[in-house]
Design a protein around this motif. Structure first.
Motif, PDB file in Angstrom:
ATOM      1  N   PHE A  77       0.831  -1.212   0.000  1.00 29.74           N
ATOM      2  CA  PHE A  77       0.000   0.000   0.000  1.00 29.74           C
ATOM      3  C   PHE A  77       0.864   1.261   0.000  1.00 29.74           C
ATOM      4  O   PHE A  77       1.907   1.299   0.650  1.00 29.74           O
ATOM      5  CB  PHE A  77      -0.900   0.024   1.248  1.00 29.74           C
ATOM      6  N   CYS A  78       0.400   2.262  -0.729  1.00 30.46           N
ATOM      7  CA  CYS A  78       1.053   3.576  -0.752  1.00 30.46           C
ATOM      8  C   CYS A  78      -0.039   4.633  -0.762  1.00 30.46           C
ATOM      9  O   CYS A  78      -1.181   4.338  -1.114  1.00 30.46           O
ATOM     10  CB  CYS A  78       1.908   3.744  -2.010  1.00 30.46           C
ATOM     11  N   VAL A  79       0.331   5.849  -0.410  1.00 32.16           N
ATOM     12  CA  VAL A  79      -0.656   6.942  -0.452  1.00 32.16           C
ATOM     13  C   VAL A  79      -1.046   7.207  -1.910  1.00 32.16           C
ATOM     14  O   VAL A  79      -2.224   7.324  -2.247  1.00 32.16           O
ATOM     15  CB  VAL A  79      -0.090   8.219   0.207  1.00 32.16           C
ATOM     16  N   GLN A  80      -0.041   7.287  -2.771  1.00 35.86           N
ATOM     17  CA  GLN A  80      -0.292   7.414  -4.212  1.00 35.86           C
ATOM     18  C   GLN A  80       0.877   6.792  -4.957  1.00 35.86           C
ATOM     19  O   GLN A  80       1.924   6.548  -4.373  1.00 35.86           O
ATOM     20  CB  GLN A  80      -0.468   8.888  -4.616  1.00 35.86           C
ATOM     21  N   LYS A  81       0.671   6.535  -6.220  1.00 34.68           N
ATOM     22  CA  LYS A  81       1.715   5.854  -6.993  1.00 34.68           C
ATOM     23  C   LYS A  81       2.725   6.875  -7.519  1.00 34.68           C
ATOM     24  O   LYS A  81       2.338   7.887  -8.130  1.00 34.68           O
ATOM     25  CB  LYS A  81       1.025   5.128  -8.167  1.00 34.68           C
ATOM     26  N   CYS A  82       4.002   6.633  -7.296  1.00 33.01           N
ATOM     27  CA  CYS A  82       5.026   7.522  -7.849  1.00 33.01           C
ATOM     28  C   CYS A  82       5.139   7.295  -9.367  1.00 33.01           C
ATOM     29  O   CYS A  82       4.823   6.213  -9.863  1.00 33.01           O
ATOM     30  CB  CYS A  82       6.372   7.271  -7.175  1.00 33.01           C
ATOM     31  N   GLN A  83       5.624   8.306 -10.064  1.00 34.37           N
ATOM     32  CA  GLN A  83       5.634   8.301 -11.538  1.00 34.37           C
ATOM     33  C   GLN A  83       6.541   7.235 -12.148  1.00 34.37           C
ATOM     34  O   GLN A  83       6.386   6.859 -13.298  1.00 34.37           O
ATOM     35  CB  GLN A  83       6.099   9.671 -12.054  1.00 34.37           C
ATOM     36  N   TYR A  84       7.525   6.776 -11.378  1.00 38.30           N
ATOM     37  CA  TYR A  84       8.545   5.868 -11.919  1.00 38.30           C
ATOM     38  C   TYR A  84       8.378   4.441 -11.406  1.00 38.30           C
ATOM     39  O   TYR A  84       9.141   3.554 -11.767  1.00 38.30           O
ATOM     40  CB  TYR A  84       9.943   6.366 -11.501  1.00 38.30           C
ATOM     41  N   CYS A  85       7.379   4.202 -10.552  1.00 38.79           N
ATOM     42  CA  CYS A  85       7.369   2.972  -9.751  1.00 38.79           C
ATOM     43  C   CYS A  85       6.631   1.819 -10.418  1.00 38.79           C
ATOM     44  O   CYS A  85       5.480   1.967 -10.827  1.00 38.79           O
ATOM     45  CB  CYS A  85       6.730   3.261  -8.396  1.00 38.79           C
ATOM     46  N   ASP A  86       7.311   0.662 -10.496  1.00 37.39           N
ATOM     47  CA  ASP A  86       6.616  -0.525 -11.006  1.00 37.39           C
ATOM     48  C   ASP A  86       6.544  -1.621  -9.933  1.00 37.39           C
ATOM     49  O   ASP A  86       6.384  -2.790 -10.242  1.00 37.39           O
ATOM     50  CB  ASP A  86       7.282  -1.052 -12.286  1.00 37.39           C
ATOM     51  N   PHE A  87       6.706  -1.225  -8.666  1.00 38.42           N
ATOM     52  CA  PHE A  87       6.567  -2.215  -7.589  1.00 38.42           C
ATOM     53  C   PHE A  87       5.108  -2.613  -7.437  1.00 38.42           C
ATOM     54  O   PHE A  87       4.206  -1.895  -7.878  1.00 38.42           O
ATOM     55  CB  PHE A  87       7.057  -1.655  -6.248  1.00 38.42           C
ATOM     56  N   LEU A  88       4.917  -3.734  -6.759  1.00 41.39           N
ATOM     57  CA  LEU A  88       3.561  -4.210  -6.500  1.00 41.39           C
ATOM     58  C   LEU A  88       3.012  -3.400  -5.320  1.00 41.39           C
ATOM     59  O   LEU A  88       3.159  -3.779  -4.151  1.00 41.39           O
ATOM     60  CB  LEU A  88       3.631  -5.708  -6.167  1.00 41.39           C
ATOM     61  N   SER A  89       2.426  -2.257  -5.627  1.00 35.84           N
ATOM     62  CA  SER A  89       1.976  -1.338  -4.574  1.00 35.84           C
ATOM     63  C   SER A  89       0.988  -0.343  -5.156  1.00 35.84           C
ATOM     64  O   SER A  89       0.986  -0.106  -6.362  1.00 35.84           O
ATOM     65  CB  SER A  89       3.179  -0.555  -4.028  1.00 35.84           C
ATOM     66  N   GLY A  90       0.184   0.242  -4.287  1.00 31.89           N
ATOM     67  CA  GLY A  90      -0.738   1.270  -4.757  1.00 31.89           C
ATOM     68  C   GLY A  90      -1.652   1.734  -3.636  1.00 31.89           C
ATOM     69  O   GLY A  90      -1.630   1.183  -2.528  1.00 31.89           O
ATOM     70  N   GLY A 107       8.792  -4.324   4.049  1.00 35.83           N
ATOM     71  CA  GLY A 107       8.964  -3.413   2.921  1.00 35.83           C
ATOM     72  C   GLY A 107       7.682  -3.263   2.112  1.00 35.83           C
ATOM     73  O   GLY A 107       6.636  -3.808   2.448  1.00 35.83           O
ATOM     74  N   GLY A 108       7.798  -2.515   1.022  1.00 34.21           N
ATOM     75  CA  GLY A 108       6.570  -2.289   0.263  1.00 34.21           C
ATOM     76  C   GLY A 108       6.857  -1.767  -1.128  1.00 34.21           C
ATOM     77  O   GLY A 108       7.916  -2.032  -1.692  1.00 34.21           O
ATOM     78  N   GLY A 109       5.911  -0.951  -1.563  1.00 34.17           N
ATOM     79  CA  GLY A 109       4.901  -0.237  -0.808  1.00 34.17           C
ATOM     80  C   GLY A 109       5.478   0.700   0.254  1.00 34.17           C
ATOM     81  O   GLY A 109       6.657   0.956   0.323  1.00 34.17           O
ATOM     82  N   THR A 110       4.580   1.156   1.060  1.00 33.96           N
ATOM     83  CA  THR A 110       4.921   2.034   2.180  1.00 33.96           C
ATOM     84  C   THR A 110       4.315   1.431   3.441  1.00 33.96           C
ATOM     85  O   THR A 110       3.150   1.716   3.773  1.00 33.96           O
ATOM     86  CB  THR A 110       4.335   3.454   1.946  1.00 33.96           C
ATOM     87  N   PRO A 111       5.063   0.596   4.169  1.00 30.38           N
ATOM     88  CA  PRO A 111       4.494  -0.020   5.375  1.00 30.38           C
ATOM     89  C   PRO A 111       3.958   1.017   6.363  1.00 30.38           C
ATOM     90  O   PRO A 111       2.996   0.751   7.092  1.00 30.38           O
ATOM     91  CB  PRO A 111       5.679  -0.786   5.969  1.00 30.38           C
ATOM     92  N   SER A 165       9.773   3.297   5.542  1.00 30.28           N
ATOM     93  CA  SER A 165       8.783   4.343   5.842  1.00 30.28           C
ATOM     94  C   SER A 165       8.994   5.504   4.892  1.00 30.28           C
ATOM     95  O   SER A 165      10.117   5.740   4.453  1.00 30.28           O
ATOM     96  CB  SER A 165       8.977   4.868   7.259  1.00 30.28           C
ATOM     97  N   ASN A 166       7.926   6.223   4.641  1.00 25.81           N
ATOM     98  CA  ASN A 166       8.061   7.426   3.832  1.00 25.81           C
ATOM     99  C   ASN A 166       7.617   8.642   4.613  1.00 25.81           C
ATOM    100  O   ASN A 166       6.628   8.584   5.363  1.00 25.81           O
ATOM    101  CB  ASN A 166       7.221   7.306   2.555  1.00 25.81           C
ATOM    102  N   PRO A 167       8.347   9.761   4.450  1.00 22.12           N
ATOM    103  CA  PRO A 167       7.906  11.006   5.085  1.00 22.12           C
ATOM    104  C   PRO A 167       6.471  11.299   4.643  1.00 22.12           C
ATOM    105  O   PRO A 167       6.090  10.974   3.511  1.00 22.12           O
ATOM    106  CB  PRO A 167       8.860  12.059   4.509  1.00 22.12           C
ATOM    107  N   GLY A 226       6.531  12.451  -8.265  1.00 27.17           N
ATOM    108  CA  GLY A 226       5.224  11.994  -7.757  1.00 27.17           C
ATOM    109  C   GLY A 226       5.268  11.622  -6.284  1.00 27.17           C
ATOM    110  O   GLY A 226       4.367  10.951  -5.770  1.00 27.17           O
ATOM    111  N   ARG A 227       6.347  12.062  -5.594  1.00 22.99           N
ATOM    112  CA  ARG A 227       6.439  11.780  -4.161  1.00 22.99           C
ATOM    113  C   ARG A 227       5.440  12.639  -3.400  1.00 22.99           C
ATOM    114  O   ARG A 227       5.069  13.710  -3.860  1.00 22.99           O
ATOM    115  CB  ARG A 227       7.862  12.068  -3.658  1.00 22.99           C
ATOM    116  N   ILE A 228       5.028  12.166  -2.223  1.00 18.64           N
ATOM    117  CA  ILE A 228       3.962  12.887  -1.505  1.00 18.64           C
ATOM    118  C   ILE A 228       4.526  13.895  -0.503  1.00 18.64           C
ATOM    119  O   ILE A 228       3.765  14.571   0.177  1.00 18.64           O
ATOM    120  CB  ILE A 228       3.046  11.900  -0.731  1.00 18.64           C
TER     121      ILE A 228
HETATM  122  S1  SF4 Z   1       6.294   5.152  -2.293  1.00 14.80           S
HETATM  123 FE1  SF4 Z   1       7.718   3.604  -3.079  1.00 14.80          FE
HETATM  124  S2  SF4 Z   1       6.494   1.767  -3.463  1.00 14.80           S
HETATM  125 FE2  SF4 Z   1       5.074   3.498  -3.208  1.00 14.80          FE
HETATM  126  S3  SF4 Z   1       4.670   4.170  -5.280  1.00 14.80           S
HETATM  127 FE3  SF4 Z   1       6.372   5.427  -4.506  1.00 14.80          FE
HETATM  128  S4  SF4 Z   1       8.225   4.331  -5.119  1.00 14.80           S
HETATM  129 FE4  SF4 Z   1       6.513   2.909  -5.358  1.00 14.80          FE
END
Ligand code: SF4
Length: 381
Positions: A17-30, A65-69, A100-102, A137-139
């Motif tokens: 899980f993430c707050v929003q998807k970053c522009q470059y990210c192809d990880f299994l997350s959203g 890891g993630g995603g954004t745990p 973690s993400n800020p 696309g970072r939050i």
């Molecule tokens: S926070 Fe990390 S995992 Fe989530 S969309 Fe951005 S790069 Fe991908």
């Protein structure tokens, strides 16, 4: 102290899980809703409880890891930690990391992580320039990162990684060097610095991007090692740098082929003699996570050839390279009997070097490592 009777095992726990998807990210997350997150935690705990064969193992590291745990509530992380602590035998000095993400952490959450036994924090920063962060696309802004970093120290984290990215559209070598120094001045114990890769299927792949040219990117990479060395960071892998004693044990275990068990959606494992990955389908995972046979896909029993190839291409990622002695101990044959001619060829061209009984890439070799690693695939018998 490790328990000699048990085999070391690493755990990877995926939070998609993430707050929003970053522009470059192809990880299994959203992004997700609260109900899905709650169901996922329940499913994850059911999977953990259903794992078989754990008596033989001792957990030496955990990576959440993630995603954004950190989008999850602190109680959710605490419940995952409690479930794994009940299920597995832990080494007393296990390294336990959470990504973690800020913008998704505060002091209370970080304090709660520490209380569960988490002892390493990996903070996703990517850039110190808030304009670059927006474009990626970072939050979060850089200032929000600084606040998170300060909270992490206040909460007692003494082992912090910061993730950075270079070769971002529009970025100059000078700007990258300045970002790097700014981060090194904060004195985190560990820095990961990856170049931006444009992955198919991401929004960036659809855009005309003003990317730095090859020479600039080459120089950015070389400057990274040089600048970080000035601040006391040693490069121990292609993209990872650490102060003495703070190389990430979880990653090193992965490159040295310690067994690992991936839990959660899409997580991969090397468990027993098998490699496999969990389903990437959320509905299947939520419905059947307690039946590990059902959710594990692409189960592959590794042949000797597979194991030798993995030993080579994972081990050569590390700056210490691979050891002839380890090779012989693992596979009962001499490294030179299998790879003698290819190693010699790249030694002569200056891409590989031998130090003592180890083979490793030279600085020049790191830049063409993918090409050389492809030559280490063995013919079928
Ligand atoms: S926070 Fe990390 S995992 Fe989530 S969309 Fe951005 S790069 Fe991908």
């Amino acid at each position: 102290m490790k328990n000699k009777n048990r085999t070391p095992l690493e755990l990877y726990i995926h939070i998609p899980f993430c707050v929003q998807k970053c522009q470059y990210c192809d990880f299994l997350s959203g992004p997700s809703d609260q109900e899905t997150r709650d169901r996922y935690i329940k499913a994850l705990r059911a999977e953990i409880q259903a794992v078989q064969g754990v008596e033989a193992y001792e957990i030496v590291s955990v990576f959440i890891g993630g995603g954004t745990p950190s989008v999850l509530k602190a109680e959710a992380i605490a419940s995952i930690m409690e479930t794994i602590q009940k299920k597995f035998c832990f080494s007393p000095d296990a390294e336990i990391t959470i990504e973690s993400n800020p913008g998704t952490v505060d002091l209370a959450k970080l304090n709660a992580y520490r209380e569960t036994g988490i002892n390493r924090l990996s903070l996703g920063l990517q850039s110190t320039d808030s304009k670059e962060l927006r474009m990626l696309g970072r939050i979060h802004t850089y200032e929000e990162f600084l606040q998170s970093y300060q909270w992490a120290r206040e909460a007692g984290f003494q082992n912090i990684n910061i993730d950075l990215m270079f070769a971002i559209p529009g970025q100059t070598g000078e700007a990258w060097r300045a970002h790097l120094r700014q981060v090194a001045e904060l004195k985190p114990e560990h820095i990961s610095a990856y170049s931006l890769i444009i992955e198919e299927g991401t929004p960036f792949a659809e855009c005309e991007l003003d990317l730095p040219d090859e020479d600039t990117e080459y120089q950015m990479y070389e400057d990274t090692a040089g600048i970080l060395a000035e601040y006391g960071y040693q490069q121990y892998e292609i993209s990872n740098y650490a102060k003495d004693g703070y190389a990430c044990r979880h990653n090193i275990g992965y490159w040295k082929r310690t067994e690992y068990l991936g839990l959660g959606l899409g997580a991969s494992s090397l468990y027993g003699e098998n490699r496999f990955s969990n389903t990437r389908d959320m509905q299947e995972y939520l419905g059947f996570s307690g039946n590990t046979e059902r959710i594990r896909k692409d189960v592959l029993k590794l042949s000797l050839k597979d194991q030798i190839e993995e030993f080579m291409y994972l081990g050569l990622r590390m700056t210490e390279g691979i050891s002839e002695i380890d090779f012989e101990q693992n596979f009962g044959q001499k490294l030179e009997n299998i790879y003698g001619s290819v190693l010699q060829k790249y030694k002569e061209t200056g891409f590989l070097e031998k130090t003592g009984t180890n083979w490793r890439f030279t600085r020049k070799g790191i830049h063409v490592s993918n090409h050389i690693l492809a030559e280490l695939l063995l013919d079928e018998e």
